[in-house]
Design a protein around this motif. Structure first.
Motif, PDB file in Angstrom:
ATOM      1  N   GLN A 106      34.866  33.882  43.533  1.00 39.12           N
ATOM      2  CA  GLN A 106      34.997  33.244  42.386  1.00 39.12           C
ATOM      3  C   GLN A 106      33.877  33.231  41.478  1.00 39.12           C
ATOM      4  O   GLN A 106      33.979  32.880  40.195  1.00 39.12           O
ATOM      5  N   ARG A 107      32.647  33.448  41.903  1.00 39.80           N
ATOM      6  CA  ARG A 107      31.568  33.465  41.254  1.00 39.80           C
ATOM      7  C   ARG A 107      31.147  34.895  40.665  1.00 39.80           C
ATOM      8  O   ARG A 107      30.259  35.011  39.927  1.00 39.80           O
ATOM      9  N   ARG A 108      31.845  35.832  40.602  1.00 39.06           N
ATOM     10  CA  ARG A 108      31.676  37.022  40.221  1.00 39.06           C
ATOM     11  C   ARG A 108      31.547  37.095  38.735  1.00 39.06           C
ATOM     12  O   ARG A 108      30.832  37.774  37.855  1.00 39.06           O
ATOM     13  N   THR A 109      32.337  36.242  38.024  1.00 40.49           N
ATOM     14  CA  THR A 109      32.699  35.810  36.729  1.00 40.49           C
ATOM     15  C   THR A 109      32.880  34.631  36.509  1.00 40.49           C
ATOM     16  O   THR A 109      32.848  33.695  37.448  1.00 40.49           O
ATOM     17  N   LEU A 110      32.890  34.214  35.182  1.00 37.93           N
ATOM     18  CA  LEU A 110      33.100  32.778  34.791  1.00 37.93           C
ATOM     19  C   LEU A 110      34.280  32.205  35.251  1.00 37.93           C
ATOM     20  O   LEU A 110      34.649  30.915  35.272  1.00 37.93           O
ATOM     21  N   GLN A 111      35.376  33.041  35.213  1.00 40.09           N
ATOM     22  CA  GLN A 111      36.919  32.691  35.528  1.00 40.09           C
ATOM     23  C   GLN A 111      36.781  32.644  37.025  1.00 40.09           C
ATOM     24  O   GLN A 111      36.931  33.633  37.566  1.00 40.09           O
ATOM     25  N   TRP A 112      37.478  31.424  37.539  1.00 36.54           N
ATOM     26  CA  TRP A 112      37.678  31.402  39.232  1.00 36.54           C
ATOM     27  C   TRP A 112      38.687  32.196  39.696  1.00 36.54           C
ATOM     28  O   TRP A 112      38.881  32.626  40.883  1.00 36.54           O
ATOM     29  N   LEU A 113      39.510  32.766  38.917  1.00 38.81           N
ATOM     30  CA  LEU A 113      40.971  33.028  39.269  1.00 38.81           C
ATOM     31  C   LEU A 113      40.812  34.048  40.670  1.00 38.81           C
ATOM     32  O   LEU A 113      41.392  33.861  41.589  1.00 38.81           O
TER      33      LEU A 113
ATOM     34  N   LEU B  76      38.789  37.757  34.965  1.00 42.24           N
ATOM     35  CA  LEU B  76      40.158  37.862  34.960  1.00 42.24           C
ATOM     36  C   LEU B  76      40.875  36.284  35.087  1.00 42.24           C
ATOM     37  O   LEU B  76      40.133  35.341  35.667  1.00 42.24           O
ATOM     38  N   PHE B  77      41.978  36.148  34.283  1.00 43.09           N
ATOM     39  CA  PHE B  77      42.517  34.858  34.244  1.00 43.09           C
ATOM     40  C   PHE B  77      43.942  35.164  34.192  1.00 43.09           C
ATOM     41  O   PHE B  77      44.625  36.197  33.955  1.00 43.09           O
TER      42      PHE B  77
ATOM     43  N   LEU C  13      35.311  24.811  31.687  1.00 45.52           N
ATOM     44  CA  LEU C  13      35.128  26.163  31.940  1.00 45.52           C
ATOM     45  C   LEU C  13      36.149  27.016  32.142  1.00 45.52           C
ATOM     46  O   LEU C  13      35.752  28.216  32.138  1.00 45.52           O
ATOM     47  N   GLN C  14      37.135  26.587  32.424  1.00 47.27           N
ATOM     48  CA  GLN C  14      38.366  27.431  32.816  1.00 47.27           C
ATOM     49  C   GLN C  14      39.033  27.749  31.666  1.00 47.27           C
ATOM     50  O   GLN C  14      39.733  26.659  31.290  1.00 47.27           O
ATOM     51  N   TRP C  15      39.437  28.719  31.071  1.00 44.26           N
ATOM     52  CA  TRP C  15      40.090  29.146  29.904  1.00 44.26           C
ATOM     53  C   TRP C  15      41.633  28.551  29.941  1.00 44.26           C
ATOM     54  O   TRP C  15      42.300  28.772  28.869  1.00 44.26           O
TER      55      TRP C  15
END
Lengths: 283, 283
Positions: free
Chosen positions: A159-166, B94-95, B163-165
């Motif tokens: 989850q914390r590897r990038t800003l987006q949690w997906l 990723l999103f 924070l989530q796109w």
């Protein structure tokens, strides 16, 4: 009414609970049932059917096994936000999961060693029962089929590897959902249902659904501003305080841990974590 | 082979391009075609069929209208990342989008006035042609059906609310996809295809697909670590520099603007933006 998706004699069926037993309904799962516009009448017509059968934990599938949309809200319990010293958010923080992310209410959570920071998030899940698009909170409320229990099990390292949690939220078969959907006429989260999470019997999360910043109707109305929601779609409403990541020191799930997620009046998930040990590579 | 999803006589069909005309295939859309394990042979068997028909822009639907998964990668063009003075990322950001987010290659983008910061993101999209789970980049490469063009049209005001796109990226019918899927044997993005975006004829983005930090195979391999990908699933690979949000002053799309998104060897999307003026409420 309390609805479940069961595996009976090798095939999937929607079912309704009657005095602790279950009666099969003419749909492969609760999601397919909700797609029938007269689903409430369909259920009522079968309430007195025979045979009503008892079921084992292993018979339960995710109560909605294949929703077309799963949306999740973060940062949504006011007591937890206030305890962190933050302002209440003006907008819900939303992200998506896939249908493949869901699993049964008593399924083992088999995680493959890719993550070493597996965390819990007990959540109330709301299930849509009628199509809505750009609807008001009142219209959203009328479109709610009912409520169930989820645990948004999260791989914090991913989850914390990038800003987006997906990527930390979308491991296949990591989010148990069920055991039953309690229809909205019998369940009122806004009036306050206790939500708890335990690990090996120790309480790690305790909250109350009346402290949601954005309640189920508010979330559905907001989401419907940008995308249509259809019968069987699922919205996870966020988790109260007490997640492992926020502890000092942080605490994560280990092989064999038993995670129990309960909401008053709905029921509980019970999932054992399995982290197969990888064979060492011998040179 | 160049495949399209067309609306012919009121019903949807997959089709293959032959000398600028199209021959119908036995599938309702390209996604359904790719679910047939022998889809390449199915297409080849129909290449000489009659009638081959000409099509109008209005006949094209999103080339994959209903994928079970749509994943998108942000921050993925090295020339753009370096121009911003940033390090290349160790992991893809990723999103997700929903199938409802997609629209036709020549569809009007009708946005309802909820957003005032509508921005462009020209993207190469890769379409999965075989099921993969925990696959290597080499296995991922072999599982690619082909490539198409997308514009990840983004509502920046919504994207930045939290924070989530997701909420700025998931407005229904906001991401054109098409016009054709070019099969992987005829298209090699890693060797460098020009990707451009114009607004009313003015070039706003220019990039080259050889500068992707994570190429199509790397993305599919990475995603397959946590979730299975199936035939017809779509991965958007990110956008090069030149988005409106990063301009000084920022520039966004207005009612009537024509957005053209092109990738060398694949084709172009051409979408007019429509922002209906809301009737003033008279008291």
């Amino acid at each position: 009414m309390r609805l479940a998706t069961l595996e009976v004699n090798g095939s999937s069926t929607a079912a309704v609970e009657v005095n602790g037993l279950f009666v099969s309904l003419p749909a492969a799962d609760v999601g397919a049932l909700l797609k029938q516009p007269d689903w409430r009448q369909v259920v009522e017509a079968h309430l007195a059917d025979e045979p009503a059968v008892s079921v084992r934990d292993a018979d339960y599938r995710a109560v909605i096994p294949a929703p077309s949309k799963v949306l999740c809200c973060g940062h949504n319990y006011s007591e937890h936000i206030r305890e962190l010293g933050r302002e209440l958010p003006p907008f819900p923080t939303l992200f998506a999961k896939f249908a493949d992310t869901l699993t049964g209410p008593y399924a083992e959570l088999v995680l493959d060693g890719e993550s070493t920071e597996i965390d819990w998030e007990a959540e109330l899940a709301v299930v849509v029962g009628a199509e809505v698009y750009k609807c008001t909170p009142e219209e959203a409320s009328a479109a709610i089929a009912g409520y169930t229990v989820a645990n948004d099990v999260s791989m914090r390292d991913w989850q914390r590897r990038t800003l987006q949690w997906l990527q930390g939220k979308a491991f296949d078969a990591s989010t148990p959902l069920g055991p039953v959907l309690v229809t909205a006429d019998e369940c009122s989260p806004e009036s306050g249902l206790a939500i708890t999470c335990t690990v090996n019997g120790e309480v790690v999360q305790e909250g109350c659904t009346s402290t949601l910043v954005f309640d189920a109707a508010a979330l559905i109305s907001y989401i419907s501003t940008f995308t249509v929601l259809r019968p069987g779609d699922v919205v996870l409403t966020g988790t109260p305080g007490g997640v492992g990541m926020a502890r000092k020191p942080p605490r994560f799930l280990a092989d064999g841990d038993v995670l129990v997620t309960a909401i008053e009046g709905i029921g509980e998930l019970r999932n054992r974590v399995r982290m197969p040990v990888r064979e060492p590579v011998l040179n």
